[in-house]
Design an enzyme around this catalytic site. Structure first.
Site, PDB file in Angstrom:
ATOM      1  N   LYS A  23      82.168 -22.520  63.355  1.00 16.79           N
ATOM      2  CA  LYS A  23      81.234 -22.679  62.227  1.00 16.79           C
ATOM      3  C   LYS A  23      79.876 -23.170  62.731  1.00 16.79           C
ATOM      4  O   LYS A  23      78.833 -22.622  62.363  1.00 16.79           O
ATOM      5  CB  LYS A  23      81.854 -23.679  61.238  1.00 16.79           C
ATOM      6  CG  LYS A  23      81.151 -23.791  59.920  1.00 16.79           C
ATOM      7  CD  LYS A  23      82.125 -24.121  58.806  1.00 16.79           C
ATOM      8  CE  LYS A  23      82.620 -25.557  58.822  1.00 16.79           C
ATOM      9  NZ  LYS A  23      81.707 -26.490  58.150  1.00 16.79           N
ATOM     10  N   SER A  24      79.894 -24.199  63.576  1.00 14.11           N
ATOM     11  CA  SER A  24      78.623 -24.756  64.073  1.00 14.11           C
ATOM     12  C   SER A  24      77.815 -23.690  64.798  1.00 14.11           C
ATOM     13  O   SER A  24      76.600 -23.554  64.595  1.00 14.11           O
ATOM     14  CB  SER A  24      78.897 -25.892  65.057  1.00 14.11           C
ATOM     15  OG  SER A  24      79.435 -26.985  64.403  1.00 14.11           O
ATOM     16  N   ARG A  28      74.163 -21.688  63.686  1.00 14.95           N
ATOM     17  CA  ARG A  28      73.031 -21.707  64.620  1.00 14.95           C
ATOM     18  C   ARG A  28      72.599 -20.284  64.991  1.00 14.95           C
ATOM     19  O   ARG A  28      71.409 -20.019  65.156  1.00 14.95           O
ATOM     20  CB  ARG A  28      73.404 -22.514  65.876  1.00 14.95           C
ATOM     21  CG  ARG A  28      73.393 -24.032  65.587  1.00 14.95           C
ATOM     22  CD  ARG A  28      74.114 -24.806  66.660  1.00 14.95           C
ATOM     23  NE  ARG A  28      73.983 -26.247  66.522  1.00 14.95           N
ATOM     24  CZ  ARG A  28      74.661 -27.006  65.635  1.00 14.95           C
ATOM     25  NH1 ARG A  28      75.490 -26.443  64.784  1.00 14.95           N
ATOM     26  NH2 ARG A  28      74.484 -28.323  65.590  1.00 14.95           N
ATOM     27  N   ARG A 121      75.633 -35.610  49.305  1.00 15.76           N
ATOM     28  CA  ARG A 121      75.650 -36.093  50.704  1.00 15.76           C
ATOM     29  C   ARG A 121      74.261 -36.548  51.155  1.00 15.76           C
ATOM     30  O   ARG A 121      73.259 -35.962  50.763  1.00 15.76           O
ATOM     31  CB  ARG A 121      76.204 -34.991  51.624  1.00 15.76           C
ATOM     32  CG  ARG A 121      77.679 -34.732  51.320  1.00 15.76           C
ATOM     33  CD  ARG A 121      78.259 -33.698  52.223  1.00 15.76           C
ATOM     34  NE  ARG A 121      78.252 -34.127  53.612  1.00 15.76           N
ATOM     35  CZ  ARG A 121      78.559 -33.330  54.629  1.00 15.76           C
ATOM     36  NH1 ARG A 121      78.892 -32.078  54.410  1.00 15.76           N
ATOM     37  NH2 ARG A 121      78.542 -33.782  55.859  1.00 15.76           N
ATOM     38  N   GLN A 168      73.646 -32.742  63.746  1.00 15.73           N
ATOM     39  CA  GLN A 168      72.827 -32.138  62.694  1.00 15.73           C
ATOM     40  C   GLN A 168      71.426 -32.740  62.710  1.00 15.73           C
ATOM     41  O   GLN A 168      70.427 -32.012  62.633  1.00 15.73           O
ATOM     42  CB  GLN A 168      73.500 -32.340  61.340  1.00 15.73           C
ATOM     43  CG  GLN A 168      74.833 -31.602  61.257  1.00 15.73           C
ATOM     44  CD  GLN A 168      75.607 -31.915  59.997  1.00 15.73           C
ATOM     45  OE1 GLN A 168      75.227 -32.783  59.219  1.00 15.73           O
ATOM     46  NE2 GLN A 168      76.700 -31.217  59.790  1.00 15.73           N
ATOM     47  N   ASP A 313      85.416 -34.128  63.084  1.00 11.66           N
ATOM     48  CA  ASP A 313      85.952 -33.124  62.152  1.00 11.66           C
ATOM     49  C   ASP A 313      87.474 -32.997  62.250  1.00 11.66           C
ATOM     50  O   ASP A 313      88.120 -32.498  61.331  1.00 11.66           O
ATOM     51  CB  ASP A 313      85.326 -31.751  62.442  1.00 11.66           C
ATOM     52  CG  ASP A 313      83.844 -31.722  62.096  1.00 11.66           C
ATOM     53  OD1 ASP A 313      83.391 -32.599  61.332  1.00 11.66           O
ATOM     54  OD2 ASP A 313      83.144 -30.827  62.588  1.00 11.66           O
ATOM     55  N   LYS A 340      81.336 -37.175  54.642  1.00 12.44           N
ATOM     56  CA  LYS A 340      81.566 -35.758  54.958  1.00 12.44           C
ATOM     57  C   LYS A 340      81.758 -34.999  53.636  1.00 12.44           C
ATOM     58  O   LYS A 340      81.347 -35.480  52.588  1.00 12.44           O
ATOM     59  CB  LYS A 340      82.759 -35.624  55.897  1.00 12.44           C
ATOM     60  CG  LYS A 340      82.463 -36.133  57.314  1.00 12.44           C
ATOM     61  CD  LYS A 340      81.438 -35.246  58.005  1.00 12.44           C
ATOM     62  CE  LYS A 340      81.082 -35.723  59.398  1.00 12.44           C
ATOM     63  NZ  LYS A 340      79.950 -34.985  59.970  1.00 12.44           N
ATOM     64  N   ARG A 385      89.054 -29.565  55.006  1.00  9.85           N
ATOM     65  CA  ARG A 385      89.852 -30.152  56.100  1.00  9.85           C
ATOM     66  C   ARG A 385      90.993 -31.026  55.577  1.00  9.85           C
ATOM     67  O   ARG A 385      92.042 -31.139  56.205  1.00  9.85           O
ATOM     68  CB  ARG A 385      88.960 -30.940  57.059  1.00  9.85           C
ATOM     69  CG  ARG A 385      87.958 -30.026  57.772  1.00  9.85           C
ATOM     70  CD  ARG A 385      87.406 -30.628  59.031  1.00  9.85           C
ATOM     71  NE  ARG A 385      86.152 -29.982  59.379  1.00  9.85           N
ATOM     72  CZ  ARG A 385      86.037 -28.861  60.088  1.00  9.85           C
ATOM     73  NH1 ARG A 385      87.111 -28.242  60.531  1.00  9.85           N
ATOM     74  NH2 ARG A 385      84.847 -28.358  60.353  1.00  9.85           N
TER      75      ARG A 385
HETATM   76  C1  S3P Z   1      78.009 -30.317  62.967  1.00 10.38           C
HETATM   77  C2  S3P Z   1      77.892 -31.626  63.336  1.00 10.38           C
HETATM   78  C3  S3P Z   1      78.825 -32.667  62.922  1.00 10.38           C
HETATM   79  C4  S3P Z   1      80.081 -32.090  62.278  1.00 10.38           C
HETATM   80  C5  S3P Z   1      79.795 -30.951  61.351  1.00 10.38           C
HETATM   81  C6  S3P Z   1      79.083 -29.839  62.088  1.00 10.38           C
HETATM   82  C7  S3P Z   1      77.028 -29.347  63.484  1.00 10.38           C
HETATM   83  O1  S3P Z   1      78.202 -33.533  62.003  1.00 10.38           O
HETATM   84  O2  S3P Z   1      80.788 -33.108  61.601  1.00 10.38           O
HETATM   85  O3  S3P Z   1      80.990 -30.432  60.790  1.00 10.38           O
HETATM   86  O4  S3P Z   1      77.276 -28.127  63.411  1.00 10.38           O
HETATM   87  O5  S3P Z   1      75.975 -29.789  63.972  1.00 10.38           O
HETATM   88  P1  S3P Z   1      77.174 -34.665  62.461  1.00 10.38           P
HETATM   89  O6  S3P Z   1      75.879 -34.044  62.781  1.00 10.38           O
HETATM   90  O7  S3P Z   1      77.060 -35.564  61.300  1.00 10.38           O
HETATM   91  O8  S3P Z   1      77.772 -35.308  63.662  1.00 10.38           O
END
Ligand code: S3P
Length: 428
Positions: A23-24, A28, A121, A168, A313, A340, A385
């Site tokens: 996903k991350s 991107r 959030r 993030q 996560d 989260k 999750r």
């Molecule tokens: C992510 C960073 C994480 C993670 C999130 C995805 C990202 O959060 O928990 O599911 O893709 O950069 P944080 O930036 O708060 O660590």
């Protein structure tokens, strides 16, 4: 509302190359493709609700997407356009925070919003440092909650010391730095996941990272991405826990990113007594390979208190392993779990209590005394999750999980894969 019932499983062997794509990295890919003037090629883009929203947003900004069902070709516009509607990030904190950094330095007016969970959030962690360097962003509670209004401007260079290890926040600031008026530096208390640095460097950006990250502003468009998105280790981890808690089972997760900032939870499982083998097969932007998990004996309790951002996560799924381990496990320094997709500390503890496990919350984590899981009805709290973690618990004692539509935000084929391990029932 979709319900899920998962029945107790017999020991299984499961080899899987269909775990959801990362996903991350997918978010991107979509956003970073706008930093080039040539088309990016993305294979295995995650087709889940969160990352499809991100694709819609880049389309609103003028990108054209050619999709043959397998490969996405993302053609960036010559100049980013001002969208005529709000930009909907769905459930995704990553999309909203990264777009904040990206759009703050893009000329135009933009409104970012999301679903009811995302609108609760905290966004101040990105809006505040961005405003400090000249960004015009506003939202409810002085720029803390979406909808967020952004008027893109040229931003000032900065030396920013973040108090939280958050990929993030780091990514938002790196995206801002690429368009700032001079060299910028960013420091975080502990390294958070580093896909942004790796991918942008692969696209030719001048980013150096040692203890501090130094970013030179772009003087010309970056090279396009040519990438195959690996499987998501946090999605694969549900099946890793499955192998670890059903004695005599074995799971192989194929073609997953082996980036150390993403595999820490597997190392904790190893510490608890599971056999975990990593096999690197290739390296492009990131190391990629297979992870095999086997467990013959009983898991041992563990304390998790550092490198939290490397496994944040996976903590809900890890808590299921803790619930059946010998002894008392403790999670500390994980206050971040409270903000989260849900308050994951409360949701995990309430769920485990319903399963008859002795456990309690602390301000920044929880303690869990391993025992025998009892069949229960679980509230997902609208959090993918939480829903998937308790679905895995169902492999030991039948579980009914309420409100599981949220699984589609990150892992649409989760139930289909779970059906290879046991009997599953879905109804509305
Ligand atoms: C992510 C960073 C994480 C993670 C999130 C995805 C990202 O959060 O928990 O599911 O893709 O950069 P944080 O930036 O708060 O660590």
């Amino acid at each position: 509302m979709k319900w899920l019932e998962v029945k107790r499983a017999e020991p299984f062997e499961f080899s899987c190359d269909k775990i959801a794509s990362d996903k991350s990295i997918s978010h991107r890919c979509a956003i970073f493709s706008l930093l080039s003037d040539k088309p990016s090629t993305v294979r295995n883009y995650l087709r889940a609700e969160d990352t499809l929203c991100t694709l819609e947003i880049i389309k609103e900004l003028g990108a054209r997407i050619e999709d043959d069902g397998q490969i996405l070709k993302i053609v960036p516009p010559q100049e980013l356009g001002e969208p005529d509607d709000v930009l909907d990030c769905g459930n995704s904190g990553t999309a909203m925070r990264l777009f904040c950094g990206f759009l703050s330095s893009t000329p135009g007016h933009f409104v970012l919003t999301g679903d009811k969970y995302l609108r609760r959030r905290p966004m101040r962690r990105v809006t505040q440092p961005l405003v400090q360097i000249g960004a015009h962003i506003d939202g409810r509670d002085n720029g803390n909650f979406a909808p967020l209004c952004i008027r893109g401007e040229r931003l000032n260079s900065f030396d920013y010391e973040s108090t939280i290890a958050s990929a993030q926040v780091k990514s938002a600031m790196i995206l801002a730095a690429l368009k700032a008026d001079d060299v910028c530096t960013y420091t975080e208390p502990e390294l958070s996941r580093d896909h942004t640095e790796r991918m942008l460097r692969g696209m030719g950006a001048n980013i150096e990272s040692w203890d501090t990250i130094t970013v030179e502003p772009m003087t010309r468009p970056l090279e396009p991405l040519d990438i195959t998105v690996p499987a998501d280790p946090s999605s694969g981890f549900f099946f890793a826990v499955a192998a670890a808690i059903v004695p005599g089972s074995r799971v192989k997760i194929e073609n997953v990113t082996l980036n150390p900032t993403r595999t820490e939870a597997y190392r904790v499982l190893q510490k608890m007594g599971a056999r975990v083998e990593f096999e690197e097969k290739e390296s492009r932007y990131e190391p990629i390979g297979d992870i095999t998990i086997t467990c013959d004996g009983k898991l041992e309790a563990v304390e998790v208190s550092d490198r939290i951002s490397w496994l944040i996560d996976e903590l809900p799924a890890l808590s299921i392993a803790m619930a059946v381990a010998d002894g008392e496990s403790v999670v500390k320094n994980a206050r971040e779990l409270r903000v989260k997709e849900s308050d994951r500390i409360s949701c995990v503890i309430n769920g485990l209590k319903a399963c008859g496990i002795e456990c309690s919350e602390t301000d920044d984590g929880y303690r869990i005394v391993g025992g025998d899981l009892r069949s229960a009805v679980i509230e997902s709290c609208g959090d993918h999750r939480i829903a998937m973690s308790f679905a895995i618990a169902g492999l030991l004692a039948d579980m009914k999980i309420k409100d599981t539509d949220c699984i589609d935000t990150s892992f649409p084929n989760f139930v289909e894969l779970l059906e290879s391990l046991t009997e599953v029932r879905v109804w509305r």
